[in-house]
Design a protein around this motif. Sequence first.
Motif, PDB file in Angstrom:
ATOM      1  N   HIS A 166       0.826  -1.208   0.000  1.00 49.12           N
ATOM      2  CA  HIS A 166       0.000   0.000   0.000  1.00 49.12           C
ATOM      3  C   HIS A 166       0.866   1.268   0.000  1.00 49.12           C
ATOM      4  CE1 HIS A 166      -3.568  -2.406   0.454  1.00 49.12           C
ATOM      5  NE2 HIS A 166      -3.082  -2.985   1.523  1.00 49.12           N
ATOM      6  N   THR A 167       1.786   1.342  -0.946  1.00 48.49           N
ATOM      7  CA  THR A 167       2.631   2.523  -1.103  1.00 48.49           C
ATOM      8  C   THR A 167       1.774   3.710  -1.525  1.00 48.49           C
ATOM      9  OG1 THR A 167       4.559   1.199  -1.690  1.00 48.49           O
ATOM     10  CG2 THR A 167       4.555   3.494  -2.426  1.00 48.49           C
ATOM     11  N   ASP A 168       1.813   4.787  -0.742  1.00 50.62           N
ATOM     12  CA  ASP A 168       1.002   5.965  -1.071  1.00 50.62           C
ATOM     13  C   ASP A 168       1.727   6.842  -2.088  1.00 50.62           C
ATOM     14  OD1 ASP A 168       2.890   7.500   0.338  1.00 50.62           O
ATOM     15  OD2 ASP A 168       1.684   7.541   2.152  1.00 50.62           O
ATOM     16  N   ILE A 169       1.029   7.870  -2.568  1.00 48.79           N
ATOM     17  CA  ILE A 169       1.587   8.715  -3.632  1.00 48.79           C
ATOM     18  C   ILE A 169       2.829   9.469  -3.169  1.00 48.79           C
ATOM     19  CG2 ILE A 169       0.098  10.733  -3.205  1.00 48.79           C
ATOM     20  CD1 ILE A 169       1.232   9.349  -6.656  1.00 48.79           C
ATOM     21  N   ALA A 170       2.870   9.893  -1.906  1.00 49.36           N
ATOM     22  CA  ALA A 170       4.042  10.624  -1.416  1.00 49.36           C
ATOM     23  C   ALA A 170       5.269   9.716  -1.415  1.00 49.36           C
ATOM     24  CB  ALA A 170       3.784  11.163  -0.011  1.00 49.36           C
ATOM     25  N   THR A 171       5.120   8.510  -0.922  1.00 43.55           N
ATOM     26  CA  THR A 171       6.235   7.561  -0.888  1.00 43.55           C
ATOM     27  C   THR A 171       6.638   7.166  -2.307  1.00 43.55           C
ATOM     28  OG1 THR A 171       5.451   6.735   1.241  1.00 43.55           O
ATOM     29  CG2 THR A 171       7.004   5.337   0.031  1.00 43.55           C
ATOM     30  N   PHE A 172       5.657   6.968  -3.170  1.00 47.31           N
ATOM     31  CA  PHE A 172       5.946   6.635  -4.559  1.00 47.31           C
ATOM     32  C   PHE A 172       6.790   7.736  -5.204  1.00 47.31           C
ATOM     33  CE2 PHE A 172       4.960   6.995  -9.086  1.00 47.31           C
ATOM     34  CZ  PHE A 172       5.373   5.744  -9.516  1.00 47.31           C
ATOM     35  N   HIS A 173       6.399   8.980  -5.036  1.00 45.29           N
ATOM     36  CA  HIS A 173       7.144  10.085  -5.668  1.00 45.29           C
ATOM     37  C   HIS A 173       8.508  10.309  -5.027  1.00 45.29           C
ATOM     38  CE1 HIS A 173       4.975  11.857  -8.973  1.00 45.29           C
ATOM     39  NE2 HIS A 173       3.868  11.491  -8.365  1.00 45.29           N
ATOM     40  N   ARG A 174       8.631  10.002  -3.758  1.00 48.94           N
ATOM     41  CA  ARG A 174       9.908  10.200  -3.075  1.00 48.94           C
ATOM     42  C   ARG A 174      10.907   9.098  -3.410  1.00 48.94           C
ATOM     43  NH1 ARG A 174       7.786  11.588   1.330  1.00 48.94           N
ATOM     44  NH2 ARG A 174       7.555   9.537   2.253  1.00 48.94           N
ATOM     45  N   HIS A 175      10.448   7.855  -3.514  1.00 49.41           N
ATOM     46  CA  HIS A 175      11.381   6.736  -3.636  1.00 49.41           C
ATOM     47  C   HIS A 175      11.294   5.957  -4.948  1.00 49.41           C
ATOM     48  CE1 HIS A 175      12.504   7.275   0.531  1.00 49.41           C
ATOM     49  NE2 HIS A 175      11.232   7.222   0.886  1.00 49.41           N
ATOM     50  N   VAL A 176      10.078   5.655  -5.402  1.00 48.45           N
ATOM     51  CA  VAL A 176       9.914   4.740  -6.539  1.00 48.45           C
ATOM     52  C   VAL A 176       9.960   5.473  -7.878  1.00 48.45           C
ATOM     53  CG1 VAL A 176       8.462   2.934  -7.551  1.00 48.45           C
ATOM     54  CG2 VAL A 176       8.552   3.206  -5.061  1.00 48.45           C
ATOM     55  N   SER A 177       9.243   6.562  -7.996  1.00 48.89           N
ATOM     56  CA  SER A 177       9.149   7.275  -9.266  1.00 48.89           C
ATOM     57  C   SER A 177      10.499   7.724  -9.816  1.00 48.89           C
ATOM     58  CB  SER A 177       8.202   8.469  -9.132  1.00 48.89           C
ATOM     59  OG  SER A 177       8.076   9.137 -10.359  1.00 48.89           O
TER      60      SER A 177
END
Length: 195
Positions: A42-53
């Motif tokens: 359940h990766t949220d948008i903030a975590t996605f943009h900080r780490h995954v994107s």
Amino acid sequence: MLIFWDQRLVFLATPKAGSTAIAMALESLATTSIQRPATMKHTDIATFHRHVSPWLTAQAGESFTTVALMRDPVEWLRSWYRFRLRDDLDDPEHLMEGVSFARFAEEYATAGGPQSLGIGDQSSFLQHDGHAVDRIFRYENIDIFVEFLEDRLDCAVELPRANVPPAVDVDLLPEQEQKLRRAMQADLDLYATLN
């Protein structure tokens, strides 16, 4: 979270909004499927943009489109309540015995309630600090999401029924629901913008 490399698509799994059924239907088609632990699923948008994107963009040379489902906020909380009732069988740390939905909703509606219950809210999951999921679909109109996936993935998608919670009384008195809706205003505002 499901990552579809060739389609430059990422499905962010909003808790209690059909993510288990989506994963069951699409995991074999995804390039990467993160199902455990729950905090990574359940990766949220903030975590996605900080780490995954940034990593995906660096590897692919272009950004990925993010998609997610959002459930009617009151129904979402009802789903959490049912889940917690069922989950007690496996995790006695958060016993729900004797806790009515009205009491659960009352606790959620208090200051800090979403965090104390450990469930947060959907609007913070889907948008944060100027970042937002690119396409948010209503869980209640999941057929539109399935059509989008079929077009984007170029295949038929059939969703199984999964993670179905028990049927219990989740009614609220009108004044209880009004209080809950006031506490969920950010979620309700976002939900109202969706088709």
